[in-house]
Write a protein that holds these residues in place. Structure first.
Motif, short mmCIF file in Angstrom:
data_model
loop_
_atom_site.label_atom_id
_atom_site.label_comp_id
_atom_site.label_asym_id
_atom_site.label_seq_id
_atom_site.Cartn_x
_atom_site.Cartn_y
_atom_site.Cartn_z
N GLY A 136 0.58 -5.01 0.25
CA GLY A 136 -0.30 -6.17 0.30
C GLY A 136 -0.41 -6.75 1.71
O GLY A 136 -0.54 -7.96 1.89
N GLN A 137 -0.35 -5.88 2.69
CA GLN A 137 -0.40 -6.28 4.10
C GLN A 137 -1.58 -5.63 4.79
O GLN A 137 -1.99 -4.54 4.43
N PRO A 138 -2.11 -6.26 5.85
CA PRO A 138 -3.14 -5.57 6.64
C PRO A 138 -2.49 -4.42 7.40
O PRO A 138 -1.35 -4.52 7.87
N VAL A 139 -3.20 -3.33 7.52
CA VAL A 139 -2.65 -2.13 8.15
C VAL A 139 -2.22 -2.40 9.59
O VAL A 139 -1.19 -1.89 10.03
N ALA A 186 2.58 4.08 -3.05
CA ALA A 186 1.49 4.48 -2.16
C ALA A 186 0.99 5.89 -2.45
O ALA A 186 0.00 6.33 -1.87
N GLN A 226 -2.90 3.17 5.66
CA GLN A 226 -3.62 2.17 4.87
C GLN A 226 -3.08 2.09 3.45
O GLN A 226 -2.95 1.01 2.89
N ARG A 227 -2.72 3.24 2.88
CA ARG A 227 -2.15 3.26 1.53
C ARG A 227 -0.81 2.53 1.49
O ARG A 227 -0.51 1.81 0.54
N ASP A 272 -1.60 -1.20 1.82
CA ASP A 272 -2.15 -1.69 0.55
C ASP A 272 -1.05 -1.88 -0.48
O ASP A 272 -1.04 -2.87 -1.21
#
Length: 88
Positions: free
Chosen positions: A69-72, A32, A62-63, A66
Motif C-alpha cells: 500500500g505504498q507508492p513505488v 505480490a 510496483q507489485r 502495491d
C-alpha cells in the motif's frame, strides 16, 4: 524494454517490514505474487557492493509497493540511487 530499479536501502529489510508494515518478507512475496528470493535480494541490497546491487523490473517493484500500500517511489529508486519520480 524493461526498466530496472532497486530497493532503497533498508526500505524492505525484515525489521522495517515487521515494524512498519506488519508482514514478513515471505508473506510479502506471496502477496505480490513473486518468488521469495526476488524479495530477499531487495531486502539485502545494502550488503552488496554498488556495482553488484540487485535490480528488479519496475513492474515487479510496483507489485511489491502495491502489496504494501505504498507508492513505488517510496520504496524503490533507479540503480544509481536517483528517484524514480512521476506517476507510473
Amino acid at each position: 524494454m524493461a526498466t530496472y530499479v532497486r530497493a532503497r536501502a533498508y526500505a524492505l529489510d525484515q525489521t522495517t517490514l515487521t515494524n512498519k508494515h506488519g508482514i514478513s518478507g515471505t508473506a510479502l512475496a506471496r502477496r505480490a505474487g513473486l518468488a521469495v528470493e526476488t524479495v530477499r535480494k531487495q531486502q539485502r541490497i545494502h550488503e552488496y557492493p554498488p556495482q553488484d546491487v540487485p535490480r528488479i523490473e519496475l513492474a515487479k517493484a510496483q507489485r511489491i509497493a502495491d502489496a504494501l500500500g505504498q507508492p513505488v517511489d517510496a520504496l524503490f529508486c533507479h540503480p544509481n540511487g536517483d528517484p524514480i519520480g512521476g506517476a507510473l
